[in-house]
Scaffold this motif. Structure first.
Motif, PDB file in Angstrom:
ATOM      1  N   ILE A  11     -71.226 -25.438 -53.398  1.00 46.46           N
ATOM      2  CA  ILE A  11     -72.328 -26.043 -54.173  1.00 46.46           C
ATOM      3  C   ILE A  11     -71.705 -26.463 -55.504  1.00 46.46           C
ATOM      4  O   ILE A  11     -71.640 -25.698 -56.459  1.00 46.46           O
ATOM      5  CB  ILE A  11     -73.501 -25.061 -54.343  1.00 46.46           C
ATOM      6  N   THR A  12     -71.193 -27.676 -55.507  1.00 42.83           N
ATOM      7  CA  THR A  12     -70.324 -28.128 -56.594  1.00 42.83           C
ATOM      8  C   THR A  12     -71.004 -28.097 -57.955  1.00 42.83           C
ATOM      9  O   THR A  12     -70.383 -27.786 -58.962  1.00 42.83           O
ATOM     10  CB  THR A  12     -69.837 -29.566 -56.309  1.00 42.83           C
ATOM     11  N   THR A  13     -72.286 -28.443 -57.967  1.00 40.71           N
ATOM     12  CA  THR A  13     -73.020 -28.556 -59.236  1.00 40.71           C
ATOM     13  C   THR A  13     -74.519 -28.479 -58.970  1.00 40.71           C
ATOM     14  O   THR A  13     -74.971 -28.769 -57.858  1.00 40.71           O
ATOM     15  CB  THR A  13     -72.694 -29.911 -59.916  1.00 40.71           C
ATOM     16  N   HIS A  14     -75.270 -28.114 -59.992  1.00 40.54           N
ATOM     17  CA  HIS A  14     -76.732 -28.228 -59.908  1.00 40.54           C
ATOM     18  C   HIS A  14     -77.208 -29.524 -60.566  1.00 40.54           C
ATOM     19  O   HIS A  14     -78.404 -29.787 -60.623  1.00 40.54           O
ATOM     20  CB  HIS A  14     -77.399 -27.023 -60.565  1.00 40.54           C
ATOM     21  N   GLN A  15     -76.271 -30.292 -61.052  1.00 41.00           N
ATOM     22  CA  GLN A  15     -76.663 -31.576 -61.626  1.00 41.00           C
ATOM     23  C   GLN A  15     -76.916 -32.576 -60.499  1.00 41.00           C
ATOM     24  O   GLN A  15     -76.225 -32.541 -59.472  1.00 41.00           O
ATOM     25  CB  GLN A  15     -75.559 -32.103 -62.547  1.00 41.00           C
ATOM     26  N   CYS A  16     -77.905 -33.415 -60.700  1.00 39.71           N
ATOM     27  CA  CYS A  16     -78.226 -34.400 -59.665  1.00 39.71           C
ATOM     28  C   CYS A  16     -78.709 -35.683 -60.314  1.00 39.71           C
ATOM     29  O   CYS A  16     -79.196 -35.673 -61.451  1.00 39.71           O
ATOM     30  CB  CYS A  16     -79.304 -33.847 -58.732  1.00 39.71           C
ATOM     31  N   THR A  17     -78.590 -36.768 -59.572  1.00 42.79           N
ATOM     32  CA  THR A  17     -79.094 -38.048 -60.072  1.00 42.79           C
ATOM     33  C   THR A  17     -80.600 -38.160 -59.832  1.00 42.79           C
ATOM     34  O   THR A  17     -81.235 -39.086 -60.315  1.00 42.79           O
ATOM     35  CB  THR A  17     -78.370 -39.191 -59.347  1.00 42.79           C
ATOM     36  N   ALA A  18     -81.142 -37.229 -59.058  1.00 41.91           N
ATOM     37  CA  ALA A  18     -82.588 -37.179 -58.820  1.00 41.91           C
ATOM     38  C   ALA A  18     -83.125 -35.871 -59.402  1.00 41.91           C
ATOM     39  O   ALA A  18     -82.357 -35.036 -59.889  1.00 41.91           O
ATOM     40  CB  ALA A  18     -82.863 -37.259 -57.322  1.00 41.91           C
ATOM     41  N   ALA A  19     -84.434 -35.732 -59.354  1.00 42.40           N
ATOM     42  CA  ALA A  19     -85.060 -34.478 -59.806  1.00 42.40           C
ATOM     43  C   ALA A  19     -86.285 -34.253 -58.909  1.00 42.40           C
ATOM     44  O   ALA A  19     -87.424 -34.171 -59.369  1.00 42.40           O
ATOM     45  CB  ALA A  19     -85.452 -34.576 -61.267  1.00 42.40           C
TER      46      ALA A  19
END
Ligand code: SF4
Ligand code: SF4
Length: 353
Positions: A11-19
């Motif tokens: 799980i590389t990141t919790h950042q996303c381009t969506a929400a």
């Protein structure tokens, strides 16, 4: 001893381009919690040393936010002979040409599989056309390609946009593209998400063991090694095997106790375990509206009554469940030896409750 994973989800990141509403990890552009790149390189090196492990998937959040570093990680894993998979919302496929160019680099790095997610909640942020652009480019490049479409009563998404798309329909027909409906489940404190009664996980034809637990491990951005990559892995501490911030995956696996509840979930699934609880507490209310095993699993782990009954009565089914687990895991001769070694030595995650 009982964990023979075939896959590792990073799980590389919790950042996303969506929400998306109800995102299982509450990802958004504003959440920046991520694994360090160097640690991800090490995780791949460590995974390659585990003989049973053959697939690495890069997920999130949105793993494509890693840019070229994603390609480097794929290349590193492929160099070990591991199958690589990315899970993405497809935001990067702005045009067919952009999709083609990005996919060419992924293929060069050794990527083998790609999964896309779309539906009502995703498409508020990522136009479905981008998923179509991306899927077309991936199929044309020979990747094993899958599109997951959310399903719930509140969805107004038209799956025909995918299934009847002139190019994608052809790919579906010749089996170079798989489209599946994925149950979209409610996160706490947001608008309700419901499902038709026939989708209840307690219907006889929908109850099943969890094929993910003990087979697919995950590493979170907090560097926790988790025994599954389920939707509620962040909310169920008992699924966490330990921190890999100072230890290798192998060390954490070797030190993890053999937890019977995980084996039981693998073999029978959380629904049958709650039905077992009901045998001892007849007025126990089963979460019959649950349409997803992870939803039932969250209840199983959070409910004090269930945990008490499991703790007091699990020995009644222990031998049978462990035998079934071992039967699916290795050769009969090895199973017998391991079963003997196991009997009377196991712990239970609910012991501390
Ligand atoms: S695209 Fe996936 S990871 Fe990103 S917010 Fe939506 S559900 Fe979460
Ligand atoms: S059912 Fe439970 S153990 Fe299985 S994937 Fe979901 S949260 Fe994990």
């Amino acid at each position: 001893m009982f964990i023979r994973p075939h896959s590792l989800a990073i799980i590389t990141t919790h950042q996303c381009t969506a929400a998306c509403d109800h995102c299982c990890f509450t990802c958004s552009p504003y959440v920046t919690k991520s694994l360090r790149y160097e640690r991800m390189e090490q995780l791949i090196d460590e995974a390659a040393q585990i003989p049973s492990l053959c697939v690495i998937s890069f997920t999130g959040g949105e793993c494509f936010l890693l840019g070229d570093k994603l390609d480097a990680l794929i290349s590193r894993a492929s160099g070990y002979g591991l199958v690589t998979r990315c899970v993405t919302n497809g935001y990067w496929a702005v045009t067919p040409k952009a999709a083609e160019q990005r996919v060419a680099k992924l293929v060069k790095a050794g990527l083998k599989e790609i999964n896309f997610s779309t539906g009502t909640f995703h498409s508020r942020y990522i136009p479905v056309q981008r998923v179509i652009n991306a899927a077309c480019a991936c199929v044309q490049a020979g990747l094993t390609t899958l599109i997951n479409i959310e399903i719930c009563n509140e969805s107004d998404f038209k799956p025909e946009l995918i299934t009847e798309h002139p190019v994608l329909a052809e790919y579906i027909a010749n089996r170079s593209l798989t489209v599946q409906r994925s149950v979209w489940i409610e996160a706490e404190g947001i608008s309700p998400v419901t499902h038709p009664e026939e989708h209840s996980r307690f219907n006889p034809d929908r109850k099943s063991g969890c094929q993910t637990i003990l087979n697919v491990l995950a590493v979170t951005p907090d560097e926790h090694l988790v025994a599954c990559c389920g939707l509620h892995l962040e909310r169920i501490p008992d699924l966490h095997l330990g921190s890999v911030s100072q230890k290798s995956i192998r060390q954490v696996l070797d030190e993890a106790p053999d937890d019977f509840l995980k084996i039981w979930i693998h073999v029978e699934g959380p629904e049958r375990i709650l039905e077992f609880v009901k045998r001892y507490v007849p007025d126990y209310e089963l979460p019959v509206h649950s349409a997803h095993p992870c939803e039932t699993c969250l209840r199983l782990h959070k409910d004090k009554v269930a945990r008490t009954v499991i703790r007091e009565h699990y020995r009644e089914v222990e031998d049978e469940v462990v035998s079934l687990y071992l039967a699916g895991m290795a050769s009969n001769a090895l199973n017998t030896a391991v079963l003997r070694q196991y009997q009377g030595q196991q712990t239970l995650a609910t012991d501390e409750a």
